[in-house]
Design a protein around this motif. Structure first.
Motif, PDB file in Angstrom:
ATOM      1  N   VAL A 231     -20.504  18.392 -29.344  1.00 51.63           N
ATOM      2  CA  VAL A 231     -20.782  18.510 -27.921  1.00 51.63           C
ATOM      3  C   VAL A 231     -20.309  17.076 -27.171  1.00 51.63           C
ATOM      4  CG1 VAL A 231     -22.750  18.468 -26.433  1.00 51.63           C
ATOM      5  CG2 VAL A 231     -23.136  19.238 -28.568  1.00 51.63           C
ATOM      6  N   GLY A 237     -19.482  22.253 -19.593  1.00 52.48           N
ATOM      7  CA  GLY A 237     -20.298  22.951 -20.543  1.00 52.48           C
ATOM      8  C   GLY A 237     -20.741  22.261 -22.009  1.00 52.48           C
ATOM      9  N   GLY A 238     -20.171  21.176 -22.350  1.00 48.81           N
ATOM     10  CA  GLY A 238     -20.547  20.183 -23.066  1.00 48.81           C
ATOM     11  C   GLY A 238     -20.056  20.896 -24.700  1.00 48.81           C
ATOM     12  N   LEU A 239     -19.931  22.010 -24.945  1.00 46.03           N
ATOM     13  CA  LEU A 239     -19.693  22.487 -26.227  1.00 46.03           C
ATOM     14  C   LEU A 239     -18.294  22.512 -26.351  1.00 46.03           C
ATOM     15  CD1 LEU A 239     -20.773  23.793 -28.797  1.00 46.03           C
ATOM     16  CD2 LEU A 239     -20.520  26.046 -27.589  1.00 46.03           C
TER      17      LEU A 239
END
Lengths: 284, 284
Positions: A231, A237-239
């Motif tokens: 992350v 979106g972080g991922l």
């Protein structure tokens, strides 16, 4: 200092950076100060001091790494493959201008030689001077800086490296070629018979097509392929996904990351990062 | 339809929602259409159709859940505790107005009774009608809707539930009380002798203080406490934490989540989600 850029604006006296990479999503960061602002032959290079993420490297208006979360990406793209290869001595980093990946790889005593091929010397200079939390003001004699085109450099090497790390920016502009089939082929040739490569393979949510394509292309070349995620808060979106292609080794020896002074990676993370959410498993 | 709200704006003919929750970070979503727009006694309730995340539930201008990523949060706050408790029959959900948590819990045949206590009836109505990807148009006879104050409701119960899921919004406005010591105490009392609770405990990056406080408060009440994380792209920073407090059971039986028609959760995720990044381990 030229603040007349499309991604900088002033509102109620405050300076804001608004990333303009996506048509339907805009992320804006409130900026305390412009630390560095130069145009290289490739791109617009800025170091901005932000309220939430402190100092950030911004290329053509897109946040690349920050003092607050830059270690997550750099640790994950480095320590995971380093924990898998039993004895990586010669390492090639393609891109990685913020020097964070070289800093992490240099934590392993067994590494004898690191070639870092970055197309933009200005990025390296700016990060060593103004982004010490990420670059660590890297000055390790094993690190050899080569300011050149990573594609051309990799294509000139045969069976030379134990590990190649592709630390690219997004597949638009100068980094586009780092996602192409012919580039992965040259990495395969530049690796020793038990060598391995890793690349950032973009967001499973915003760039699922790029991610799937990278995975497929690498799967066609290497007998062992594994994807893992982390992350990264300043990436949309972080991922974020990473893909390993390996000629032989694939099982992590998590104990290798112990006592490496990491802030995100630890033994459990190295083992659990390969557990993919169901929607990613179904995509691959 | 009243589009005269501080978090909605028009730019070049397009409608944009800009979340105004943080002083130093703004996220803006391009909006196709306003599907629903009503003011309840608690808050401003909207369902917006966005380009990137399709339909989104927006409360007082803050995105709560979306058609594209809402399942991640709802699956993670439901299936992880459901995999730990050996036989949860009576479940209490506090909040959870989008009905996604109740939908996930109802996938377990052994569950006999679900009380869902949501303060805002309008949210439930809007989501059942206009957000079917999240709510599943939930109409399970085991689900009992109670439109009331969750704090008051929990305080009236003694040793009644096997599992309590606190699906709150952020600790500002109506949800603030759901992070207080006295609330956790009443949850402990409302649980059976082998019962367990789970709550969303906010972002380890943007609300580290709230996360640490929740963990500490729950640790003071329950003999078994565990934190886990997931990535929710529409929450700031992506990384999100959940905290379990349990009177007895704590080990997941991952096989319980098999064949539950999930998009994020699978057996490996249930086991690996407890592997915390080093910076979170050091915080706790």
């Amino acid at each position: 200092m030229d603040l007349n850029k499309p991604y900088l604006s002033r509102k109620n006296g405050d300076l804001w950076l608004t990333e303009d990479e996506y048509d339907n999503l805009k992320v804006s960061y409130r900026i305390k100060d412009v630390i560095y602002d130069q145009k290289s032959s490739c791109q617009d290079v800025m170091i901005l001091d932000s309220y939430n993420f402190r100092r950030m490297l911004v290329l053509d208006g897109v946040v690349q790494t920050t003092s607050v979360d830059g270690h997550i990406y750099n640790e994950m793209i480095s320590h995971v493959p380093m924990s898998i290869h039993p004895n990586p001595q010669k390492v090639l980093i393609i891109g990685g201008g913020d020097c964070g990946v070289a800093k992490e790889v240099a934590k392993y005593e067994g590494v004898e030689h690191i070639d870092m091929v970055e197309i933009d010397e200005l990025v390296v200079k700016a990060c060593i001077e103004h982004l010490p939390e990420v670059s660590g003001r890297l000055a390790d004699p094993r690190v050899h800086y080569i300011f050149d085109d990573g594609v051309k450099f990799a294509a000139s090497k045969k069976k030379e490296y134990d590990l190649i790390i592709v630390d690219s920016s997004d597949p638009i502009g100068p980094a586009k070629v780092l996602f192409e089939q012919s580039f992965y082929e040259s990495l395969h040739e530049a690796l020793k018979d038990d060598g391995m490569m890793v690349c950032q393979s973009q967001s499973p949510i915003f760039h699922a097509d790029v991610m799937k394509q990278s995975y497929k292309r690498i799967s066609g070349l290497f007998p062992e392929v594994k994807m893992y995620t982390a992350v990264v808060p300043t990436y949309p979106g972080g991922l974020w996904s990473f893909t390993i292609g390996s000629k032989q080794h694939i099982k992590p020896n998590a104990s290798k990351v112990r006592d490496k002074n990491t802030k995100y990676v630890n033994e459990q993370i190295v083992e659990s990062c390969f557990s993919l959410p169901q929607f990613i498993k179904e995509m691959l």
